[in-house]
Design an enzyme around this catalytic site. Structure first.
Site, short mmCIF file in Angstrom:
data_model
loop_
_atom_site.label_atom_id
_atom_site.label_comp_id
_atom_site.label_asym_id
_atom_site.label_seq_id
_atom_site.Cartn_x
_atom_site.Cartn_y
_atom_site.Cartn_z
N ASP A 20 1.02 -1.10 0.02
CA ASP A 20 -0.03 0.11 0.01
C ASP A 20 0.87 1.36 0.05
O ASP A 20 2.01 1.39 0.60
CB ASP A 20 -0.96 -0.02 1.03
CG ASP A 20 -2.19 0.81 1.06
OD1 ASP A 20 -2.49 1.27 -0.08
OD2 ASP A 20 -2.86 0.95 2.05
N HIS A 37 2.44 3.62 -9.03
CA HIS A 37 2.21 1.83 -9.33
C HIS A 37 3.48 1.30 -9.91
O HIS A 37 4.02 0.19 -9.72
CB HIS A 37 1.04 2.03 -10.07
CG HIS A 37 -0.30 2.22 -9.44
ND1 HIS A 37 -0.37 1.71 -8.01
CD2 HIS A 37 -1.41 2.82 -9.75
CE1 HIS A 37 -1.73 2.31 -7.58
NE2 HIS A 37 -2.07 3.06 -8.53
N LEU A 131 11.66 -19.67 -4.99
CA LEU A 131 10.40 -18.95 -4.17
C LEU A 131 9.28 -19.33 -4.88
O LEU A 131 8.88 -19.45 -5.96
CB LEU A 131 10.74 -17.50 -4.44
CG LEU A 131 9.65 -16.74 -3.72
CD1 LEU A 131 10.04 -16.36 -2.01
CD2 LEU A 131 9.85 -15.14 -4.28
C1 IPE Z 1 -5.56 -2.77 -0.45
O1 IPE Z 1 -5.14 -1.41 -0.67
C2 IPE Z 1 -5.50 -3.45 -1.92
C3 IPE Z 1 -4.26 -3.62 -2.56
C4 IPE Z 1 -2.96 -3.45 -2.05
C5 IPE Z 1 -3.96 -4.41 -3.72
P1 IPE Z 1 -6.23 -0.51 -0.80
O2 IPE Z 1 -5.59 0.86 -0.87
O3 IPE Z 1 -7.05 -0.71 -1.97
O4 IPE Z 1 -7.17 -0.66 0.38
P2 IPE Z 1 -8.10 0.47 1.36
O5 IPE Z 1 -9.01 1.06 0.26
O6 IPE Z 1 -7.04 1.61 1.83
O7 IPE Z 1 -8.89 -0.28 2.61
C1 IPE Z 2 -1.58 0.10 -3.42
O1 IPE Z 2 -1.40 1.43 -3.57
C2 IPE Z 2 -1.51 -0.32 -4.61
C3 IPE Z 2 -3.04 -0.84 -5.15
C4 IPE Z 2 -4.02 -0.70 -4.52
C5 IPE Z 2 -3.10 -1.55 -6.47
P1 IPE Z 2 -2.50 2.64 -3.44
O2 IPE Z 2 -2.88 3.01 -4.99
O3 IPE Z 2 -3.59 2.11 -2.66
O4 IPE Z 2 -1.86 3.85 -2.76
P2 IPE Z 2 -2.31 4.99 -1.67
O5 IPE Z 2 -3.11 4.10 -0.64
O6 IPE Z 2 -3.47 5.54 -2.61
O7 IPE Z 2 -1.21 5.83 -1.27
MG MG Z 3 -4.26 2.19 -0.63
#
Ligand code: IPE
Ligand code: IPE
Ligand code: MG
Length: 243
Positions: A20, A37, A131
């Site tokens: 995240d 990303h 892995l």
């Molecule tokens: C969880 O992260 C999903 C992934 C990392 C793929 P999100 O950023 O989508 O989760 P929430 O919305 O903060 O719970």
């Molecule tokens: C996690 O990073 C990646 C995916 C959910 C695909 P986020 O896109 O959720 O990044 P934040 O939480 O907005 O910083």
């Molecule tokens: Mg996120």
């Protein structure tokens, strides 16, 4: 100085990661979210390599949740394109590192070409003995349990299994993670402390670690910190060990 593993530490066999903070990483640099990303994808490659060198046997990464479809259309498209490229690069990476890759989640909702790339990647890496790398894609813990329950009901109806023979192990074997031990350690980067529908069944006795670092900045040292944290935990599984 680079961090080192303490030879006395126990190494978690299976580490699950909620990657995240990509969006926030980009925002802090005044970049579009998609750049976060992209950088996050590079971290994936690095961490798979380092994890195995540190002695970790299984890694499961949350790449796209069943809820992530609700993001703006251009972000979903960009993520799917990144995943498309990633699946292709990963074939080479898997060959180099000898990793065996498997995608968990409901891939039937993905574009046909992406589904095909996933099948190629899984097939090409199937015999690798390094892995074991699970990528959770269009994955949701509830969706996984729902699909498992439906399949199990069908098998009961068709008398392939009787209701009396259903155990927790049988349920585990109907999940996408069939044959993979439950995670010992879960890491969620970016400081959020929730599981966002990841591995609901499998996390029953997993240790959780929530570093503030954003996923694109996550490094080998951060992974070593996570292992160090894991070693401070006493896993009791409902029993009593410190008397
Ligand atoms: C969880 O992260 C999903 C992934 C990392 C793929 P999100 O950023 O989508 O989760 P929430 O919305 O903060 O719970
Ligand atoms: C996690 O990073 C990646 C995916 C959910 C695909 P986020 O896109 O959720 O990044 P934040 O939480 O907005 O910083
Ligand atoms: Mg996120």
């Amino acid at each position: 100085m680079a961090k080192k593993l303490n030879p006395e530490w126990k190494i978690p066999e299976h580490v699950a990661i909620i990657m995240d903070g990509n969006g926030r990483w980009a925002k802090r640099r005044g970049l579009p979210r998609n750049m976060g990303h992209r950088q996050g994808g590079k971290t994936v490659e690095l961490i798979c390599e380092e994890a195995y060198k540190l002695g970790i046997k299984y890694i499961t990464l949350y790449a796209f949740s069943t809820e992530n479809w609700s993001r703006p259309e251009d972000e979903v498209t960009a993520l799917m394109n990144l995943l498309r490229n990633y699946m292709k690069d990963c074939v080479k990476q898997a060959e180099k590192n000898k990793m065996r890759v498997k995608v968990i989640g409901d891939i039937s909702r993905l574009d046909a070409d992406l589904q095909e790339s996933i099948r190629v990647l899984e097939k090409e890496s199937e015999k690798n003995t390094g892995l074991r790398f699970q990528i959770a894609l269009n994955y949701g813990g509830r969706d996984e349990i729902l699909r498992a329950v439906k399949r199990l009901c069908k098998d009961v109806k068709e008398e392939k299994i009787s209701e009396d023979d259903i155990t927790a192990e049988v349920i585990s074997s109907y999940l996408d993670t069939e044959g993979i031990p439950d995670p010992d350690l879960m890491i969620r980067t970016s400081g959020e402390q929730r599981i966002s529908n990841f591995l609901l069944w499998q996390f029953a006795y997993t240790e959780f670690y929530f570093p503030d670092v954003l996923w694109p900045d996550f490094s080998k040292d951060d992974l070593i910190d996570a292992i160090e944290y894991y070693n401070t935990r006493e896993r009791r599984y409902g029993g009593v060990t410190n008397v």
